[in-house]
Structures are given as C-alpha cells and as structure tokens.
Design an enzyme around this catalytic site. Structure first.
Site, short mmCIF file in Angstrom:
data_model
loop_
_atom_site.label_atom_id
_atom_site.label_comp_id
_atom_site.label_asym_id
_atom_site.label_seq_id
_atom_site.Cartn_x
_atom_site.Cartn_y
_atom_site.Cartn_z
N TYR A 246 0.77 -0.97 -0.03
CA TYR A 246 -0.12 0.06 -0.06
C TYR A 246 0.82 1.15 0.01
O TYR A 246 2.00 1.07 0.33
CB TYR A 246 -1.08 -0.01 1.20
CG TYR A 246 -0.49 -0.01 2.44
CD1 TYR A 246 -0.32 1.36 3.29
CD2 TYR A 246 0.05 -1.03 3.28
CE1 TYR A 246 0.22 1.43 4.51
CE2 TYR A 246 0.53 -1.15 4.49
CZ TYR A 246 0.87 0.23 5.23
OH TYR A 246 1.26 0.05 6.38
N HIS A 294 6.44 -0.73 0.97
CA HIS A 294 5.85 0.23 0.02
C HIS A 294 6.90 0.07 -1.15
O HIS A 294 8.25 0.10 -1.15
CB HIS A 294 6.03 1.62 0.71
CG HIS A 294 5.26 1.76 2.12
ND1 HIS A 294 3.95 1.67 2.22
CD2 HIS A 294 5.85 2.04 3.12
CE1 HIS A 294 3.85 1.65 3.44
NE2 HIS A 294 4.76 2.04 4.36
#
Ligand code: C5P
Length: 318
Positions: A246, A294
């Site tokens: 995410y 990430h």
C-alpha cells in the site's frame, strides 16, 4: 579533374558544412532566447484555477487524469464507503473487522465530531503555496528551512523533530500528517490530517472525542480531518498501479497535498544511495528495511514525473 579543382570542391563542401553548422547554431540560439523571453501561456483570469504563476491543475494531463477521479479525500458524516473499498482497506492491517462495525465507529466519530472537513475549492483570486516535508536524510545540510517556512501551508509527517534541525527543515507547521503509532502532540492551531490504516486507528479517535479527556496525545479535534480509506485505495490503484503493498504515508500525503494546494514544493523525499529510507534525525536502525512494504522506487519515479511535468517542485537536497 585537376588537383586544384578537387581542392576547391573540398573547400566549398567544407564552407557549406560550416555554414549549415552556423545556421543551426543561430536557430538554436533564437529558440533558447525565445523560450526564455516569452512568458508561458496563461489562460484568461476567469479560466484560471488559482492566482499562482503556475497552478498545478493547469499543468498537463498526467495530473488531471488521476486527480479528477477522486473528490472526497476526507471522511465526513455523510460519506459512503463502498463495501469493496472497505474490504480492500480492512485487509491492510486489521483483523477482519466487519463492515457494520466500521459504519458504527464512523457514526460514533461524527456524532461528536459533526464537522464536514472543509476543502476550499481553488479560486482564481488565491494562490495557496504548500511545502510538504518528508523525512529523508537528504534534508541534512540542505538549508531549506527558510524556503519551507516561506510557504503558506507547511505540512509535516509523523514524528519528525524540528528542534536542532531548523536550518534544514524550518520551524513552522500548519498541518501534520500522522497515524496513532506515529503521533506527536500538536499545538492548538495545527491541523491534524489523520491517516487511519486500520479499525483500531478509528477507535483511537473515538476515545479522544468521547472522553473529552486529553490523555495520550494533544491536538485540536476541531482541526482534525480523517483521510477516507477509499482515498488510500485510490492512490494505490490509480497513482501507483497497485505497486507495493500500500502507499507510504509520505506518498499519500503528497497526493493529498495536490488536493489542498495550488502550488506544491516537495522536500525530504528520496532514499539514500543504498535504497534506504533513512531519516534526517537518526542513524539507520534496520538495514533490511529499505522502503518497507512500500514501492519506494515506483513512488519516487512518480515524484520525478510530477516534477518533470512541472506539477510539483521537487527539492532533492545538496
Ligand atoms: O519514515 P516516515 O514514514 O516517517 O517518513 C515519512 C515519509 O517520507 C515516508 O512515508 C516516505 O514517503 C518519505 N521518505 C522518503 N525518503 C526517506 C524517508 C522518508 O521519501 N529517506
């Protein structure tokens, strides 16, 4: 053909090449001069999005394609989160909460917190300039402090200190992005932009609002906006094409800043030469972390693209 004939032919060839070269040089010079002297085209005032020299909405399709798809970045009492977006969000960090429990918590928050976050639309009469300050070690020795403080909004992220780093990071904060685990105390005038990555983060807010007791962190609940879980999904899918688990808090904050500001100056973003998201105030603690879950390289490529398209101004340190 005589020798002298050949020589004069070669000489003519050479002079014509030199001529063409000089001509090209002149044309290039004129073009460079023209670009420098001619102000970039600006639409008439009534068609402009803001009063800045460059409004980010006027710069290119890259931004518009993605920007126009999302218009509710913050939660409000009457927002509707689709069950599909809820399912995506709830799998990020939560322990399978139900959709009805989400609705219940949000209802609780907005019973005590009825305010609909204000997102003032851009206006041709106003230029809101913003500094978004990430936590990269590329700020060290940058002397960006005054430039950061000069912007109308100064947006900081998580638990980054200013004390001792003022020359490089500045002293003002108008907005602070954080989530419960990265939270710090804010003064009464700072806007809190709260990222909820899981149900427990929303429950955390209800405790502050219900009890009225300022246990734990201090911040002005009247100046709090909670980022819509659907916005996190949107950034992941539309801006990052689902790369990474995410988006990082910083990248989410950047896209949010594009929604709040007319001109965005981006500081403190960028990994070090080993691809580590090193902080400006501390030694690297975990060499295996890199950019965590990430997609740091994809996020940074997007930052560069935004900067190359003159949608944001990126400052990479010295
Ligand atoms: O580490 P932290 O999440 O507190 O940093 C805030 C944000 O700054 C990150 O989410 C990331 O987007 C950005 N950052 C960066 N390069 C670094 C450190 C942080 O781009 N070296």
């Amino acid at each position: 053909m005589t020798w002298s004939c050949l020589r004069s032919l070669r000489f003519r060839c050479l002079t014509s090449k030199v001529g063409v070269f000089i001509l090209l040089l002149c044309v290039t010079g004129i073009c460079v001069f023209w670009r420098a002297e001619t102000p970039s085209y600006q639409p008439p005032r009534e068609e402009r999005h803001c009063a800045c020299d460059r409004c980010l909405r006027e710069n290119g399709t890259l931004f518009l394609q993605r920007f126009d798809k999302f218009d509710e970045p913050f939660l409000s009492a009457n927002h509707n989160l689709s069950e599909e977006a809820f399912n995506w969000w709830s799998r990020l960090r939560s322990n399978n909460p139900t959709f009805s429990s989400y609705i219940e918590v949000v209802k609780k928050i907005f019973q005590k917190f009825p305010k609909t976050p204000e997102l003032e639309p851009p206006s041709p009469d106003r230029c809101r300039t913003c500094a978004l300050v990430g936590n990269s070690a590329n700020l060290n020795g940058s002397h960006y402090g005054p430039l950061i403080d000069f912007q109308d909004f100064v947006i900081r992220i998580n638990n980054a200190p200013m004390k001792g780093y003022e020359k490089d990071v500045g002293t003002r904060t108008t907005h602070h992005v954080m989530y419960p685990e990265s939270s710090v105390n804010l003064d009464d005038t700072t806007h809190l932009l709260l990222f909820a990555f899981k149900m427990r983060d929303l429950v955390w807010i209800t405790k502050y609002i219900n009890s009225g007791i300022r246990r734990g962190r201090t911040f002005n609940t009247d100046l709090m906006s909670i980022v819509n879980p659907a916005f996190i999904k949107f950034v992941h899918q539309v801006w990052l094409k689902k790369k990474g688990y995410y988006p990082s808090t910083g990248f989410l904050a950047l896209i949010l800043t594009l929604h709040l500001c007319d001109e965005v100056h981006l500081f403190g973003f960028g990994a070090d030469s080993e691809g580590q998201w090193r902080h400006y105030w501390e030694e690297l603690r975990n060499k295996l972390f890199k950019t965590g879950v990430h997609a740091g390289n994809v996020e940074f490529a997007m930052i560069k693209e935004l900067s190359q398209n003159q949608i944001i101004k990126y400052y990479g340190g010295y």
